[in-house]
Design an enzyme around this catalytic site. Structure first.
Site, short mmCIF file in Angstrom:
data_model
loop_
_atom_site.label_atom_id
_atom_site.label_comp_id
_atom_site.label_asym_id
_atom_site.label_seq_id
_atom_site.Cartn_x
_atom_site.Cartn_y
_atom_site.Cartn_z
N GLU A 184 -4.31 4.60 3.24
CA GLU A 184 -3.37 3.82 2.45
C GLU A 184 -4.11 3.17 1.28
O GLU A 184 -5.25 2.75 1.42
CB GLU A 184 -2.65 2.78 3.31
CG GLU A 184 -3.56 1.89 4.14
CD GLU A 184 -2.78 0.99 5.09
OE1 GLU A 184 -1.64 0.63 4.76
OE2 GLU A 184 -3.34 0.62 6.14
N THR A 213 0.82 -1.20 0.00
CA THR A 213 0.00 0.00 0.00
C THR A 213 0.86 1.26 0.00
O THR A 213 1.98 1.27 0.51
CB THR A 213 -0.93 0.04 1.22
OG1 THR A 213 -0.14 -0.01 2.42
CG2 THR A 213 -1.92 -1.10 1.19
#
Length: 319
Positions: A263, A208
């Site tokens: 994220e 991420t």
């Protein structure tokens, strides 16, 4: 788009002009009605267009206990104005001393002397500007007659509910980014630098891009969202500029996290190195709320489902 901070510093190329003023937080569809008319009046008169706004938000100075979290703070607001085609933005530093300016002095010094505005476009709800919150549309009309500028007034707009920044904030707090996007006329945007996180996603097979804590834009309610990650350093049309992503907002309760983070997992991509890049995340639809899972396997099953649901929402095809 040009940007400056005092009326007397207005670039010669931008005066005379057609102008408007307001906070324009979020640059939503209600604002767009005013800004679209601003641009239309500019084209009709063959004049540049200028938006006057303030930084910080006046409420932050006058009533800090009531100051709203901004949908599109500062530079992000200015970027959105520029994307619409506004030629210039005068961002007035708002201080307690500046707040003592009378409504008449504000209009004359800013729009008559500073900008040389021939036309001022405002919303019907324009009021409360100047010392003592006395300024309103009727004062603008009176001053327009005295100083030779036209005042064009735009009625409130909305579908059932008036399109407003407060409505957008409420919907974002509820996690309803789709409804917020309807008012904004675009997906809600958060902009910032990609920084290192816990690297847990990479270990799980879902790397991420973590947004820095000083990113611009309200974080919506905790949850998983379908959205787009925009690599702002890449040119328009580049195949990797706008990428489909499953976006998580929250504290990662499965791992006892305490800090809220945003994220993004770019679908089907494990080859990206985004650290240090400026990116924008555009949130399209909420997939589910944040949950605490009893095991990593349960989390991985949920993440797999999140990815497929994200793919369906965005119309993104699997490789």
């Amino acid at each position: 788009m040009q940007r400056w901070t005092t009326p007397e510093a207005t670039p010669d190329a931008l005066r005379p002009c057609v102008a408007t003023f307001g906070n324009f937080d979020g640059v939503h569809r209600g604002h767009r009605a005013i800004l679209d008319r601003l641009l239309a009046e500019g084209r009709e008169r063959a004049l540049p267009t200028v938006t006057v706004t303030f930084d910080p938000h006046p409420v932050e100075v006058l009533h800090p206990e009531r100051a709203p979290e901004l949908i599109a703070p500062g530079a992000l607001r200015d970027e959105l104005l520029g994307e619409l085609g506004v030629d210039g933005v005068l961002v007035v530093p708002f201080t307690w001393e500046y707040a003592q300016t009378t409504a008449e002095d504000f209009v004359v010094s800013t729009f008559v002397e500073g900008l040389g505005a021939t036309c001022l476009v405002v919303g019907a709800d324009t009021k409360g500007y100047g010392r003592g919150y006395t300024g309103d549309v009727e004062l603008l009309r009176t001053l327009g007659e005295q100083h030779g500028f036209e005042v064009v007034v735009i009625d409130d707009v909305g579908d059932g509910e008036r399109w407003s920044s407060s409505a957008v904030r409420r919907l974002l707090a509820e996690g309803d980014v789709a409804a917020a996007g309807e008012i904004l006329g675009r997906p809600h945007r958060v902009v910032g630098e990609v920084v290192h996180g816990e690297h847990r996603g990479r270990e799980l097979g879902y790397p991420t891009a973590n947004m820095s804590q000083d990113s611009l834009g309200i974080l919506p309610a905790d949850g998983v969202y379908a959205g787009w990650l925009v690599r702002r350093g890449l040119p328009e049309g580049h195949p990797d500029r706008r990428l489909p992503a499953a976006v998580s907002v929250g504290t990662n309760p499965t791992f006892d996290g305490v800090r809220r983070v945003l994220e993004s997992y770019v679908l089907d991509r494990t080859d990206l190195d985004l650290y240090g890049e400026q990116v924008g995340v555009e949130l399209v639809e909420r997939i589910r709320p944040t949950l605490r899972f009893s095991s990593v396997d349960e989390l991985l099953d949920a993440m797999s489902t999140d990815v497929e649901r994200t793919r369906a929402v965005l119309g993104a095809t699997a490789p």
